[in-house]
Design an enzyme around this catalytic site. Structure first.
Site, short mmCIF file in Angstrom:
data_model
loop_
_atom_site.label_atom_id
_atom_site.label_comp_id
_atom_site.label_asym_id
_atom_site.label_seq_id
_atom_site.Cartn_x
_atom_site.Cartn_y
_atom_site.Cartn_z
N SER A 46 101.37 78.92 -19.15
CA SER A 46 101.56 79.45 -17.51
C SER A 46 102.18 78.35 -16.93
O SER A 46 103.03 77.48 -17.34
CB SER A 46 99.24 79.24 -17.26
N SER A 47 102.67 79.20 -15.91
CA SER A 47 103.83 78.94 -15.00
C SER A 47 103.18 78.02 -14.07
O SER A 47 103.88 76.62 -13.73
CB SER A 47 104.07 79.88 -14.46
N CYS A 48 101.75 77.11 -14.59
CA CYS A 48 101.18 76.19 -13.92
C CYS A 48 101.36 74.66 -14.34
O CYS A 48 100.89 73.76 -13.99
CB CYS A 48 99.52 76.48 -13.18
N TYR B 106 93.65 72.56 -15.84
CA TYR B 106 94.56 73.90 -16.93
C TYR B 106 95.30 73.37 -16.86
O TYR B 106 95.95 73.70 -17.91
CB TYR B 106 94.48 74.89 -15.52
N PRO C 242 104.44 82.43 -19.50
CA PRO C 242 104.03 83.21 -18.49
C PRO C 242 104.41 82.90 -16.63
O PRO C 242 103.03 81.89 -16.44
CB PRO C 242 103.26 84.28 -18.79
N HIS D 98 92.67 85.29 -9.02
CA HIS D 98 93.53 85.07 -8.15
C HIS D 98 93.67 85.98 -7.69
O HIS D 98 93.13 86.61 -6.96
CB HIS D 98 94.77 85.35 -9.89
N LYS E 175 97.20 73.18 -20.92
CA LYS E 175 97.79 74.37 -21.44
C LYS E 175 99.48 73.08 -21.63
O LYS E 175 100.35 74.17 -23.01
CB LYS E 175 98.52 75.32 -20.45
N LEU F 33 100.39 86.59 -13.44
CA LEU F 33 99.86 87.72 -14.05
C LEU F 33 98.69 88.40 -13.35
O LEU F 33 98.08 88.04 -12.66
CB LEU F 33 99.44 87.77 -14.91
#
Ligand code: GFB
Length: 321
Positions: A112-114, A141, A168, A184, A145, A171
């Protein structure tokens, strides 16, 4: 050297019932793959290494696209960090280990982009990983990841596994989670504006200042990118997947309002967090490989709202676990 996939190859998609997993299954079906392997929670508990190993021995996947995990929006992440850490760490640990034990040809891990620092230069390049502190609202999170993508690198280094990882951006799309508390921003706004239509005069609450900026990739584009990467990406480093375009939450809210309920009013709730100010991905490496997104945001929101209307009962049922 690209990976030549045969349509008879056995491809396991973990998390196949969620928004991302179901989109990837549809993408594989549309591309003629005949042996798409899936398993519900009742069929295999992905937190149980022995159960996962038994399942791999029986299912014999040639390829794995690992999607399963616990996901949620800014409120859910901030409220349940221990669950986000545990579920995502356990699920990825068992699947990656079984992929090694059962000699899977290739595994694509979805992050994830986080994972990127809260304050890093924008757009965010893959090499900015771990260069400064994470965004507190989704740190658990993000750490899970990061552990997943690092695990893929360690399996490659120690065992020669062909494990790749994609990061990603935010989304959205059909089968998203529309629960107002755990979802989200985009599905939350679609639902809120839809429900405000029914009660005249009700103002729609948009969390935060509206100044935060986000990038949004339609899940069908992501699914297409996943198949593209499975066939064309062999490197150890994670690769960003996104549109390279951002929008402020205020302008996103106005866009959803225009599409869903133009006659409503919106107001910003400053008591809610903005989260990270921006997280625009640099997708130049992916573009150089030859992949670009195709769904523009306005079209994607319109089609997602259409799906929401056609699946209203399912979309507003009990919150996703
Ligand atoms: O999408 P979101 O929950 O997660 O929030 P993140 C994005 C922005 O939208 C934040 C604002 O600034 C929110 O304050 N926002 C406005 C809302 N109204 C709403 C609303 O009604 N609901 C929600 N949820 N937000 C996620 C991570 O961070 O990014 C995930 O929590 C994942 O784990 C994902 O990594 C990619 O974009 O802040």
């Amino acid at each position: 050297m690209p990976t030549l996939l045969s349509r008879a190859d056995r491809i396991y998609v973990s998390g196949h019932l969620g928004m991302v997993g179901s989109a990837i299954v549809r993408q594989l079906q549309q591309n003629g793959f005949e042996n798409i392997l899936t398993a519900t929670r009742a069929e295999v508990d992905l937190c149980d290494q022995q159960a996962v190993d038994y399942w791999f021995a029986d299912a014999r996947p040639d390829y794995v696209i690992h999607v399963a995990g616990k996901v949620g929006g800014i409120h859910a992440n901030a409220a349940y960090p221990a669950d986000f850490m545990y579920d995502n760490l356990m699920i990825q640990a068992t699947v990656l280990r079984s992929a090694l034990n059962h000699s899977v040809n290739k595994l694509l891990y979805l992050g994830s982009s986080c994972i990127y620092p809260r304050e890093c230069p924008q757009p965010i390049r893959e090499e900015y990983l771990l260069t400064s502190p994470l965004e507190p609202t989704n740190e658990a999170y993000a750490l899970a990841k990061i552990t997943g993508l690092k695990s893929c690198q360690y399996y490659r280094q120690q065992h020669g596994c062909n494990f790749i990882s994609a990061m990603p951006t935010n989304l959205y799309g059909p089968r998203d989670n529309f629960d107002p508390q755990s979802s989200h921003v985009l599905p939350a706004l679609i639902r809120k504006f839809h429900e405000a239509k029914a009660e005249s005069g009700q103002k729609v609450s948009v969390w935060g200042s509206g100044n935060a900026c986000r990038e949004f990739l339609h899940v069908e584009d992501l699914a297409c990118a996943c198949l593209f990467l499975l066939e064309n990406y062999e490197a150890e480093t994670p690769i960003n997947v996104g549109t390279g375009q951002e929008i402020s939450i205020a302008n996103l809210a106005k866009l959803v309002q225009e599409i869903v309920a133009p006659a409503t009013e919106l107001q910003f709730d400053a008591s809610k967090p903005d989260g990270t100010p921006r997280k625009l991905l640099d997708v130049s490496r992916l573009h150089k490989l030859g992949w670009h997104h195709t769904t523009q945001l306005r079209d994607g929101i319109q089609s997602t709202y259409q799906w929401f209307l056609e699946n209203l009962q399912a979309a507003v049922s009990a919150p996703k676990r």
